[in-house]
Enzyme design. Structure first.
Site, PDB file in Angstrom:
ATOM      1  N   HIS A 157      10.625  65.281  12.129  1.00 61.61           N
ATOM      2  CA  HIS A 157       9.666  64.774  11.084  1.00 61.61           C
ATOM      3  C   HIS A 157       8.476  65.373  12.152  1.00 61.61           C
ATOM      4  O   HIS A 157       7.500  65.385  11.829  1.00 61.61           O
ATOM      5  CB  HIS A 157       9.961  63.662  10.187  1.00 61.61           C
ATOM      6  CG  HIS A 157       8.278  63.499   9.915  1.00 61.61           C
ATOM      7  ND1 HIS A 157       9.309  63.385   8.358  1.00 61.61           N
ATOM      8  CD2 HIS A 157       7.326  63.356  10.080  1.00 61.61           C
ATOM      9  CE1 HIS A 157       7.637  63.249   7.685  1.00 61.61           C
ATOM     10  NE2 HIS A 157       6.706  62.100   8.909  1.00 61.61           N
ATOM     11  N   GLU A 158       8.258  64.169  12.755  1.00 57.65           N
ATOM     12  CA  GLU A 158       7.345  64.720  14.016  1.00 57.65           C
ATOM     13  C   GLU A 158       6.789  65.257  15.282  1.00 57.65           C
ATOM     14  O   GLU A 158       5.601  66.257  14.409  1.00 57.65           O
ATOM     15  CB  GLU A 158       7.534  62.605  14.611  1.00 57.65           C
ATOM     16  CG  GLU A 158       7.483  61.430  14.391  1.00 57.65           C
ATOM     17  CD  GLU A 158       5.945  61.381  12.919  1.00 57.65           C
ATOM     18  OE1 GLU A 158       5.130  61.965  13.026  1.00 57.65           O
ATOM     19  OE2 GLU A 158       6.247  60.381  12.264  1.00 57.65           O
ATOM     20  N   HIS A 214       5.025  67.893  11.869  1.00 53.29           N
ATOM     21  CA  HIS A 214       3.757  67.811  12.301  1.00 53.29           C
ATOM     22  C   HIS A 214       3.592  68.594  13.756  1.00 53.29           C
ATOM     23  O   HIS A 214       2.219  69.446  12.999  1.00 53.29           O
ATOM     24  CB  HIS A 214       3.867  66.561  12.000  1.00 53.29           C
ATOM     25  CG  HIS A 214       3.296  65.723  11.251  1.00 53.29           C
ATOM     26  ND1 HIS A 214       2.967  66.451   9.651  1.00 53.29           N
ATOM     27  CD2 HIS A 214       4.654  64.473  10.467  1.00 53.29           C
ATOM     28  CE1 HIS A 214       3.969  64.840   8.274  1.00 53.29           C
ATOM     29  NE2 HIS A 214       4.331  64.078   8.467  1.00 53.29           N
ATOM     30  N   GLU A 274       3.499  64.845   3.859  1.00 56.54           N
ATOM     31  CA  GLU A 274       4.837  64.234   4.046  1.00 56.54           C
ATOM     32  C   GLU A 274       6.309  65.146   4.120  1.00 56.54           C
ATOM     33  O   GLU A 274       7.315  65.962   4.004  1.00 56.54           O
ATOM     34  CB  GLU A 274       4.570  63.129   4.021  1.00 56.54           C
ATOM     35  CG  GLU A 274       3.414  62.066   4.397  1.00 56.54           C
ATOM     36  CD  GLU A 274       4.740  62.094   6.200  1.00 56.54           C
ATOM     37  OE1 GLU A 274       5.100  61.851   5.932  1.00 56.54           O
ATOM     38  OE2 GLU A 274       3.092  61.837   6.362  1.00 56.54           O
TER      39      GLU A 274
END
Length: 289
Positions: free
Chosen positions: A131-132, A135, A203
């Site tokens: 997930h990070e 980003h 998100e």
């Protein structure tokens, strides 16, 4: 390029809000000073905001000997995504959480708490890290870090203005007091809403990117549920001191606080988990159909 344009527009909007607060504090002179300060703030936010955020949370570089699983997972996932391996940091905090920061993929960092490392299984940790990395890959970190930094500065300046009041130029008009107070309240509120809108939108995309990278959307769903539940009763003192940075985390570190009741820095956790479960169902249907 789209994210760079968006970041530039956000900087312009937040600079205007900064000037508005300056005007509320000291009229035209205050606006001019705020413009200069905002310009310097934009420059600093672009180049060193990531280091400031890491320092605010006492993040330390992850020693491969002390955190072999973490360092190896980040390396493997980054290479699988075809991107530069970011720096890895560890935050000594009980609340399980994580965030990414940096102006571009070549100058990015991933930070996780010790609580996260102790709370998640490997597949779940991989989902959070993916997930990070999503980003970082889509350059969300620049937009989110700069916006968090400037929104926090606007809020701080507004608080100072409310405490010390305006200058002679503001007090010259009988309406300046009411208008000034409204301005000083609405400017940081608007900055916060801009920041939250950016965070919420990204998100969902980062969750989807993580699911695609790991191929295990249910693992990320379990991780989000576990982090969200623990965040209800395990506080994060550094985040409470720096609420403008809450939007950087994978799950709101202020969950259950008064601030969280007023503004949600993330989309509803229940909806994020539901979307990931639907992804898993679609994947299963595609494999069996």
């Amino acid at each position: 390029m789209a994210n760079l344009i968006r970041t530039g527009l956000l900087m312009a909007v937040l600079t205007a809000l900064f000037m508005a607060v300056g005007y509320g504090l000291a009229g035209g002179t205050g606006a001019a000073v705020a413009f200069v300060v905002a310009g310097a703030g934009n420059f600093v936010a672009y180049w060193v905001a990531d280091r400031a955020v890491l320092a605010a949370y006492g993040a330390q570089p992850a020693d491969p000997a002390a955190f072999p699983r973490l360092v190896a997972l980040v390396d493997r996932l980054a290479r699988k995504a075809g991107m530069a391996v970011p720096r890895v940091f560890v935050i000594d905090a009980d609340q399980p959480n994580a965030f990414a920061t940096g102006r571009d993929p070549a100058h990015a960092a991933v930070a996780v708490t010790t609580g996260l490392l102790g709370a998640l299984e490997e597949a779940e940790l991989a989902g959070v890290l993916a997930h990070e990395l999503s980003h970082i890959r889509h350059r969300d970190t620049l937009t989110m870090t700069v916006t968090a930094t400037l929104a926090g500065a606007i809020g701080m300046m507004s608080n100072l203005a409310l405490i010390f009041g305006g200058g002679d130029e503001r007090r010259a008009s009988p309406f300046s007091g009411i208008a000034g107070v409204l301005l000083l309240v609405l400017a940081p509120l608007t900055a916060t809403l801009v920041q939250l809108a950016i965070s919420r939108a990204r998100e969902y995309a980062a969750d989807a990117g993580a699911a695609a990278l790991t191929g295990q959307p249910l693992a990320l769903a379990r991780a989000l549920s576990r982090i969200g539940e623990m965040a209800r009763w395990v506080g994060n003192e550094d985040a409470e001191r720096n609420p403008a940075t809450a939007s950087l985390f994978i799950v709101n570190p202020l969950a259950g606080t008064a601030f969280d009741a007023l503004f949600a820095t993330h989309p509803p956790l229940r909806e994020r988990v539901a979307r990931l479960r639907r992804m898993a169902q679609f994947d299963a249907a595609g494999l069996t159909g």
